[in-house]
Design a protein around this motif. Structure first.
Motif, PDB file in Angstrom:
ATOM      1  N   ALA A 165       0.822  -1.208   0.000  1.00  0.00           N
ATOM      2  CA  ALA A 165       0.000   0.000   0.000  1.00  0.00           C
ATOM      3  C   ALA A 165       0.856   1.258   0.000  1.00  0.00           C
ATOM      4  O   ALA A 165       0.514   2.262  -0.614  1.00  0.00           O
ATOM      5  CB  ALA A 165      -0.935  -0.007   1.207  1.00  0.00           C
ATOM      6  N   THR A 168       1.883   2.549  -3.569  1.00  0.00           N
ATOM      7  CA  THR A 168       0.871   2.741  -4.604  1.00  0.00           C
ATOM      8  C   THR A 168       0.743   4.187  -5.050  1.00  0.00           C
ATOM      9  O   THR A 168       0.260   4.470  -6.145  1.00  0.00           O
ATOM     10  CB  THR A 168      -0.513   2.265  -4.105  1.00  0.00           C
ATOM     11  OG1 THR A 168      -0.872   3.030  -2.945  1.00  0.00           O
ATOM     12  CG2 THR A 168      -0.491   0.783  -3.774  1.00  0.00           C
ATOM     13  N   ALA A 170      -1.176   6.054  -3.445  1.00  0.00           N
ATOM     14  CA  ALA A 170      -2.512   6.389  -2.919  1.00  0.00           C
ATOM     15  C   ALA A 170      -2.686   5.708  -1.577  1.00  0.00           C
ATOM     16  O   ALA A 170      -3.773   5.215  -1.249  1.00  0.00           O
ATOM     17  CB  ALA A 170      -3.582   5.947  -3.903  1.00  0.00           C
ATOM     18  N   ASP A 171      -1.607   5.690  -0.784  1.00  0.00           N
ATOM     19  CA  ASP A 171      -1.636   4.963   0.485  1.00  0.00           C
ATOM     20  C   ASP A 171      -2.632   5.567   1.472  1.00  0.00           C
ATOM     21  O   ASP A 171      -3.087   4.883   2.392  1.00  0.00           O
ATOM     22  CB  ASP A 171      -0.240   4.916   1.116  1.00  0.00           C
ATOM     23  CG  ASP A 171       0.423   6.277   1.159  1.00  0.00           C
ATOM     24  OD1 ASP A 171       0.401   6.983   0.140  1.00  0.00           O
ATOM     25  OD2 ASP A 171       0.959   6.638   2.222  1.00  0.00           O
ATOM     26  N   GLU A 172      -3.019   6.837   1.260  1.00  0.00           N
ATOM     27  CA  GLU A 172      -4.001   7.434   2.160  1.00  0.00           C
ATOM     28  C   GLU A 172      -5.374   6.790   1.984  1.00  0.00           C
ATOM     29  O   GLU A 172      -6.218   6.833   2.887  1.00  0.00           O
ATOM     30  CB  GLU A 172      -4.098   8.948   1.920  1.00  0.00           C
ATOM     31  CG  GLU A 172      -4.750   9.382   0.608  1.00  0.00           C
ATOM     32  CD  GLU A 172      -3.804   9.290  -0.585  1.00  0.00           C
ATOM     33  OE1 GLU A 172      -4.242   9.567  -1.719  1.00  0.00           O
ATOM     34  OE2 GLU A 172      -2.616   8.959  -0.364  1.00  0.00           O
ATOM     35  N   LYS A 173      -5.594   6.165   0.820  1.00  0.00           N
ATOM     36  CA  LYS A 173      -6.862   5.470   0.577  1.00  0.00           C
ATOM     37  C   LYS A 173      -6.822   4.039   1.095  1.00  0.00           C
ATOM     38  O   LYS A 173      -7.857   3.474   1.439  1.00  0.00           O
ATOM     39  CB  LYS A 173      -7.179   5.472  -0.916  1.00  0.00           C
ATOM     40  CG  LYS A 173      -7.445   6.854  -1.494  1.00  0.00           C
ATOM     41  CD  LYS A 173      -7.832   6.771  -2.959  1.00  0.00           C
ATOM     42  CE  LYS A 173      -8.109   8.155  -3.533  1.00  0.00           C
ATOM     43  NZ  LYS A 173      -8.478   8.082  -4.970  1.00  0.00           N
ATOM     44  N   PHE A 174      -5.611   3.449   1.117  1.00  0.00           N
ATOM     45  CA  PHE A 174      -5.487   2.059   1.555  1.00  0.00           C
ATOM     46  C   PHE A 174      -5.042   2.038   3.014  1.00  0.00           C
ATOM     47  O   PHE A 174      -3.917   1.691   3.354  1.00  0.00           O
ATOM     48  CB  PHE A 174      -4.502   1.305   0.654  1.00  0.00           C
ATOM     49  CG  PHE A 174      -4.970   1.218  -0.774  1.00  0.00           C
ATOM     50  CD1 PHE A 174      -6.081   0.451  -1.103  1.00  0.00           C
ATOM     51  CD2 PHE A 174      -4.313   1.911  -1.777  1.00  0.00           C
ATOM     52  CE1 PHE A 174      -6.527   0.374  -2.419  1.00  0.00           C
ATOM     53  CE2 PHE A 174      -4.742   1.836  -3.091  1.00  0.00           C
ATOM     54  CZ  PHE A 174      -5.859   1.068  -3.413  1.00  0.00           C
ATOM     55  N   THR A 175      -5.952   2.439   3.865  1.00  0.00           N
ATOM     56  CA  THR A 175      -5.677   2.477   5.299  1.00  0.00           C
ATOM     57  C   THR A 175      -5.854   1.075   5.897  1.00  0.00           C
ATOM     58  O   THR A 175      -6.326   0.148   5.230  1.00  0.00           O
ATOM     59  CB  THR A 175      -6.640   3.457   5.985  1.00  0.00           C
ATOM     60  OG1 THR A 175      -7.996   3.116   5.624  1.00  0.00           O
ATOM     61  CG2 THR A 175      -6.343   4.883   5.524  1.00  0.00           C
ATOM     62  N   VAL A 178      -9.016  -1.174   5.454  1.00  0.00           N
ATOM     63  CA  VAL A 178      -9.452  -1.725   4.160  1.00  0.00           C
ATOM     64  C   VAL A 178      -8.496  -2.804   3.648  1.00  0.00           C
ATOM     65  O   VAL A 178      -8.750  -3.412   2.599  1.00  0.00           O
ATOM     66  CB  VAL A 178      -9.597  -0.620   3.090  1.00  0.00           C
ATOM     67  CG1 VAL A 178     -10.591   0.428   3.545  1.00  0.00           C
ATOM     68  CG2 VAL A 178      -8.246  -0.005   2.741  1.00  0.00           C
ATOM     69  N   THR A 181      -6.704  -5.702   0.488  1.00  0.00           N
ATOM     70  CA  THR A 181      -7.665  -5.416  -0.578  1.00  0.00           C
ATOM     71  C   THR A 181      -7.287  -6.230  -1.812  1.00  0.00           C
ATOM     72  O   THR A 181      -6.114  -6.327  -2.164  1.00  0.00           O
ATOM     73  CB  THR A 181      -7.658  -3.916  -0.931  1.00  0.00           C
ATOM     74  OG1 THR A 181      -8.202  -3.181   0.181  1.00  0.00           O
ATOM     75  CG2 THR A 181      -8.485  -3.642  -2.170  1.00  0.00           C
ATOM     76  N   ASN A 193     -13.846  -5.661  -6.533  1.00  0.00           N
ATOM     77  CA  ASN A 193     -13.172  -4.762  -5.600  1.00  0.00           C
ATOM     78  C   ASN A 193     -13.533  -5.221  -4.198  1.00  0.00           C
ATOM     79  O   ASN A 193     -14.617  -4.943  -3.704  1.00  0.00           O
ATOM     80  CB  ASN A 193     -13.625  -3.317  -5.847  1.00  0.00           C
ATOM     81  CG  ASN A 193     -12.988  -2.353  -4.875  1.00  0.00           C
ATOM     82  OD1 ASN A 193     -12.032  -2.689  -4.172  1.00  0.00           O
ATOM     83  ND2 ASN A 193     -13.507  -1.131  -4.821  1.00  0.00           N
ATOM     84  N   ILE A 195     -12.527  -5.077  -0.372  1.00  0.00           N
ATOM     85  CA  ILE A 195     -11.742  -4.468   0.692  1.00  0.00           C
ATOM     86  C   ILE A 195     -11.840  -5.338   1.945  1.00  0.00           C
ATOM     87  O   ILE A 195     -12.853  -6.010   2.165  1.00  0.00           O
ATOM     88  CB  ILE A 195     -12.199  -3.020   0.979  1.00  0.00           C
ATOM     89  CG1 ILE A 195     -13.637  -2.998   1.491  1.00  0.00           C
ATOM     90  CG2 ILE A 195     -12.052  -2.159  -0.268  1.00  0.00           C
ATOM     91  CD1 ILE A 195     -14.087  -1.628   1.955  1.00  0.00           C
TER      92      ILE A 195
END
Length: 239
Positions: A165, A168, A170-175, A178, A181, A193, A195
């Motif tokens: 994560a 990526t 976009a690690d702030e989205k893959f906390t 989740v 994923t 998708n 999660i």
């Protein structure tokens, strides 16, 4: 699960049987020859042999006459380098037709968000791409990676990937809430998708559990062979 007729790749018609193979070889050899080094007579003869329909401007007597022994021997000569190239091309085309895309035997580690995009966008349009976004500090991520390693050996036409994560972009989205994923793509389109996928599995899960979960959504093709023994599967469970 077998793909539908709409998904099957349209394969150009090919010649079959001995005559068809000879025709394809002659056509290939004509196209791959260095025209500068060929005599005019040889170029014309190869052109005639690779095209069963004579040109309207051709002399009927020349078109219908029998091939001479010298001409037969000239055509019979094999250019080893060109023949190797032709055989390689035939094998690649056959492989593509039979497997409906490239084959894989392991999980691909993606090192960046750009690699993530390329793994999806630049893949064969019939190839299923399964991506695991993980962080080994999160419970279940390491076990899921082990399970996917096993499945990658069993489903050679599926491209299994994993990416941390943190890389990526976009690690702030893959906390933590989740992960792990699992994303599934085909032809650049997202099919699944999932999660926090471990919530859908038992506390201890194995490769067969992940396989069954994906099959519930129709996201795996028919299995070619079983590569993992029961002992190996036990090693892939959550400790």
């Amino acid at each position: 699960m077998s793909g539908s007729g709409d998904e099957e790749e349209e394969v150009p018609a090919t010649h079959t049987g001995p005559k068809g193979v000879i025709h394809d070889w002659r056509k290939f050899k004509l196209e791959s020859e260095d025209h500068e080094s060929m005599t005019q007579k040889r170029r014309e003869l190869l052109r005639q042999m690779s095209n069963p329909r004579p040109n309207v401007d051709d002399d009927p007597e020349r078109v219908n006459r029998k091939m001479s022994v010298q001409e037969y021997e000239m055509i019979k000569e094999e250019d080893e380098q060109s023949l190797k190239k032709y055989r390689k091309q035939c094998m690649q085309e056959m492989h593509e037709r039979l497997s409906f895309g490239p084959r894989f035997d392991s999980v691909l580690e993606l090192e960046s968000g750009e690699a993530f995009l390329e793994a999806i966008e630049n893949e064969h349009h019939l190839t299923l791409v399964v991506v695991h976004i993980y962080d080994n500090s999160i419970k279940g991520c390491e076990a899921l990676n082990n399970c996917l390693t096993c499945l990658a050996a069993e489903y050679c036409t599926v491209k299994f990937c994993r990416i941390q994560a943190s890389v990526t972009g976009a690690d702030e989205k893959f906390t933590d809430d989740v992960l792990p994923t699992v994303l599934v793509y085909k032809g650049g389109e997202m099919l699944g998708n999932f999660i926090c996928v471990t919530k859908h599995l038992s506390e201890e899960f194995f490769a067969t559990d992940v396989e069954n979960f994906l099959n519930e959504y129709g996201l795996l093709p028919e299995k070619e062979f079983a590569a993992c023994s029961d002992k190996e599967e036990e090693e892939h469970g959550v400790e």
